[in-house]
Design a protein around this motif. Structure first.
Motif, PDB file in Angstrom:
ATOM      1  N   LEU A   1       0.859  -1.188   0.000  1.00  0.00           N
ATOM      2  CA  LEU A   1       0.000   0.000   0.000  1.00  0.00           C
ATOM      3  C   LEU A   1       0.894   1.237   0.000  1.00  0.00           C
ATOM      4  O   LEU A   1       1.737   1.393   0.892  1.00  0.00           O
ATOM      5  CB  LEU A   1      -0.903  -0.001   1.237  1.00  0.00           C
ATOM      6  CG  LEU A   1      -1.776  -1.248   1.415  1.00  0.00           C
ATOM      7  CD1 LEU A   1      -2.518  -1.204   2.747  1.00  0.00           C
ATOM      8  CD2 LEU A   1      -2.749  -1.411   0.257  1.00  0.00           C
TER       9      LEU A   1
ATOM     10  N   TYR B   1      -1.683  -4.433  -4.903  1.00  0.00           N
ATOM     11  CA  TYR B   1      -1.317  -3.037  -4.621  1.00  0.00           C
ATOM     12  C   TYR B   1      -2.576  -2.176  -4.510  1.00  0.00           C
ATOM     13  O   TYR B   1      -3.576  -2.416  -5.192  1.00  0.00           O
ATOM     14  CB  TYR B   1      -0.473  -2.446  -5.748  1.00  0.00           C
ATOM     15  CG  TYR B   1       0.897  -3.033  -5.928  1.00  0.00           C
ATOM     16  CD1 TYR B   1       2.022  -2.450  -5.333  1.00  0.00           C
ATOM     17  CD2 TYR B   1       1.096  -4.169  -6.718  1.00  0.00           C
ATOM     18  CE1 TYR B   1       3.290  -2.982  -5.521  1.00  0.00           C
ATOM     19  CE2 TYR B   1       2.368  -4.710  -6.911  1.00  0.00           C
ATOM     20  CZ  TYR B   1       3.452  -4.110  -6.306  1.00  0.00           C
ATOM     21  OH  TYR B   1       4.717  -4.633  -6.487  1.00  0.00           O
ATOM     22  N   ALA B   2      -2.483  -1.141  -3.677  1.00  0.00           N
ATOM     23  CA  ALA B   2      -3.509  -0.096  -3.635  1.00  0.00           C
ATOM     24  C   ALA B   2      -2.862   1.165  -3.082  1.00  0.00           C
ATOM     25  O   ALA B   2      -1.735   1.130  -2.553  1.00  0.00           O
ATOM     26  CB  ALA B   2      -4.704  -0.516  -2.787  1.00  0.00           C
TER      27      ALA B   2
ATOM     28  N   TYR C   1      -1.160   4.066 -10.116  1.00  0.00           N
ATOM     29  CA  TYR C   1      -1.532   2.773 -10.694  1.00  0.00           C
ATOM     30  C   TYR C   1      -0.924   2.563 -12.079  1.00  0.00           C
ATOM     31  O   TYR C   1      -0.733   1.432 -12.500  1.00  0.00           O
ATOM     32  CB  TYR C   1      -3.056   2.612 -10.731  1.00  0.00           C
ATOM     33  CG  TYR C   1      -3.700   2.633  -9.352  1.00  0.00           C
ATOM     34  CD1 TYR C   1      -2.981   2.235  -8.207  1.00  0.00           C
ATOM     35  CD2 TYR C   1      -5.006   3.061  -9.165  1.00  0.00           C
ATOM     36  CE1 TYR C   1      -3.547   2.272  -6.952  1.00  0.00           C
ATOM     37  CE2 TYR C   1      -5.588   3.083  -7.909  1.00  0.00           C
ATOM     38  CZ  TYR C   1      -4.850   2.702  -6.802  1.00  0.00           C
ATOM     39  OH  TYR C   1      -5.423   2.731  -5.555  1.00  0.00           O
TER      40      TYR C   1
ATOM     41  N   VAL D   1      -3.788  -4.511  -9.145  1.00  0.00           N
ATOM     42  CA  VAL D   1      -4.368  -3.341  -8.486  1.00  0.00           C
ATOM     43  C   VAL D   1      -5.729  -3.735  -7.917  1.00  0.00           C
ATOM     44  O   VAL D   1      -6.625  -4.138  -8.659  1.00  0.00           O
ATOM     45  CB  VAL D   1      -4.509  -2.173  -9.481  1.00  0.00           C
ATOM     46  CG1 VAL D   1      -5.118  -0.962  -8.785  1.00  0.00           C
ATOM     47  CG2 VAL D   1      -3.152  -1.819 -10.089  1.00  0.00           C
TER      48      VAL D   1
ATOM     49  N   THR E   1      -8.454  -2.036  -6.141  1.00  0.00           N
ATOM     50  CA  THR E   1      -9.081  -0.816  -5.633  1.00  0.00           C
ATOM     51  C   THR E   1     -10.362  -1.164  -4.877  1.00  0.00           C
ATOM     52  O   THR E   1     -10.942  -2.221  -5.089  1.00  0.00           O
ATOM     53  CB  THR E   1      -9.433   0.117  -6.807  1.00  0.00           C
ATOM     54  OG1 THR E   1     -10.253  -0.608  -7.721  1.00  0.00           O
ATOM     55  CG2 THR E   1      -8.175   0.594  -7.498  1.00  0.00           C
TER      56      THR E   1
ATOM     57  N   TYR F   1     -11.154   4.738  -6.161  1.00  0.00           N
ATOM     58  CA  TYR F   1      -9.786   4.486  -6.639  1.00  0.00           C
ATOM     59  C   TYR F   1      -8.811   4.105  -5.532  1.00  0.00           C
ATOM     60  O   TYR F   1      -7.679   3.704  -5.792  1.00  0.00           O
ATOM     61  CB  TYR F   1      -9.243   5.732  -7.341  1.00  0.00           C
ATOM     62  CG  TYR F   1     -10.087   6.182  -8.503  1.00  0.00           C
ATOM     63  CD1 TYR F   1      -9.887   5.657  -9.780  1.00  0.00           C
ATOM     64  CD2 TYR F   1     -11.100   7.120  -8.326  1.00  0.00           C
ATOM     65  CE1 TYR F   1     -10.663   6.069 -10.848  1.00  0.00           C
ATOM     66  CE2 TYR F   1     -11.887   7.531  -9.388  1.00  0.00           C
ATOM     67  CZ  TYR F   1     -11.665   6.997 -10.649  1.00  0.00           C
ATOM     68  OH  TYR F   1     -12.450   7.405 -11.704  1.00  0.00           O
ATOM     69  N   GLY F   2      -9.232   4.304  -4.293  1.00  0.00           N
ATOM     70  CA  GLY F   2      -8.356   4.069  -3.142  1.00  0.00           C
ATOM     71  C   GLY F   2      -9.008   4.776  -1.972  1.00  0.00           C
ATOM     72  O   GLY F   2     -10.228   4.775  -1.853  1.00  0.00           O
TER      73      GLY F   2
ATOM     74  N   MET G   1     -10.485  -0.814   2.609  1.00  0.00           N
ATOM     75  CA  MET G   1      -9.485  -1.030   1.555  1.00  0.00           C
ATOM     76  C   MET G   1      -8.459  -2.081   1.950  1.00  0.00           C
ATOM     77  O   MET G   1      -8.136  -2.983   1.156  1.00  0.00           O
ATOM     78  CB  MET G   1      -8.771   0.281   1.210  1.00  0.00           C
ATOM     79  CG  MET G   1      -7.801   0.103   0.041  1.00  0.00           C
ATOM     80  SD  MET G   1      -7.087   1.647  -0.543  1.00  0.00           S
ATOM     81  CE  MET G   1      -5.881   1.942   0.744  1.00  0.00           C
TER      82      MET G   1
ATOM     83  N   ALA H   1      -7.855  -5.794   0.316  1.00  0.00           N
ATOM     84  CA  ALA H   1      -6.546  -6.160  -0.248  1.00  0.00           C
ATOM     85  C   ALA H   1      -6.048  -7.472   0.358  1.00  0.00           C
ATOM     86  O   ALA H   1      -5.541  -8.358  -0.356  1.00  0.00           O
ATOM     87  CB  ALA H   1      -5.547  -5.035   0.006  1.00  0.00           C
TER      88      ALA H   1
END
Ligand code: FMN
Length: 191
Positions: free
Chosen positions: A70, A105-106, A126, A136, A138, A153-154, A178, A182
């Motif tokens: 992150l 990932y975020a 991103y 990714v 999100t 988006y996050g 989030m 993840a």
């Protein structure tokens, strides 16, 4: 499950992103994940109120070690803060070896104003993750909390002028969602 490894790498000048990063870390740990909290540019980074200890500086191994990464950055004219970008740009060898691929990932961000570039910051981040071959994850609108904080988006926090809008329930709820998402997706990928 204690097997999910989460690395949180961030830059924060006045403490907002620091506060958000620590919330992500606490929530991930509460779910049994192993967490590395890392801050770039700590020479001028203000910690959140009451947090005296600065996290270590990140290394490339902190990224290659992780299942979930992150990244957190304030909006800098609608873009990633230079200090975080310098760290990301230092990962060329790991990128070339494919060691940044196949992870979740975020990103999370903050800006002073409502339209201060949060979406642009995260989409810019991103773009780089796509080059890694990263996955990714999100938040989208996958939870009721996303209709409150409004950022698919996050996670983004609006600080207001002089940081007079501290991180509160809305942003914390979005951060919890989030990082939970993840970790959940990562566990599905690695089980
Ligand atoms: C050089 C610079 C550029 C910035 N650009 C923006 C911007 O374009 N839009 C905005 O709303 N805030 C902007 N800000 C404000 C920061 O994004 C805001 O203070 C930050 O999110 C707070 O995060 P921190 O407390 O973790 O440092 C800027 C701040 C600096 C120092």
């Amino acid at each position: 499950m204690a097997d999910t490894k989460v690395t949180i790498v961030y830059y924060s000048m006045t403490g907002t992103i620091d506060t958000m990063a620590r919330r992500l870390a606490a929530t991930a740990e509460a779910q049994g994940a192993e967490v590395r909290l890392r801050a770039v540019g700590r020479e001028d980074a203000a910690g959140a109120e009451g947090s005296v200890e600065r996290p270590e500086q990140p290394t490339a191994e902190d990224i290659t070690w992780a299942d979930v990464v992150l990244f957190g950055t304030p909006s800098r004219y609608g873009n990633i803060a230079g200090r975080l970008k310098v760290f990301i740009d230092s990962l060329g060898a790991q990128w070339a070896n494919g060691e940044l691929a196949d992870k979740v990932y975020a990103g999370f961000t903050a800006s002073q104003t409502l339209h201060g570039g949060q979406e642009a910051v995260l989409l810019s981040l991103y773009t780089t993750i796509h080059h890694f071959g990263g996955i990714v994850v999100t938040p989208g609108y996958t939870d009721g909390s996303k209709f409150v904080d409004g950022n698919p988006y996050g996670v983004g926090h609006v600080t207001g002028a002089g940081n007079d809008e501290p991180v509160g329930d809305v942003t914390n709820g979005a951060l919890d969602h989030m990082v939970t998402r993840a970790i959940t997706v990562s566990r599905r990928l690695t089980s």
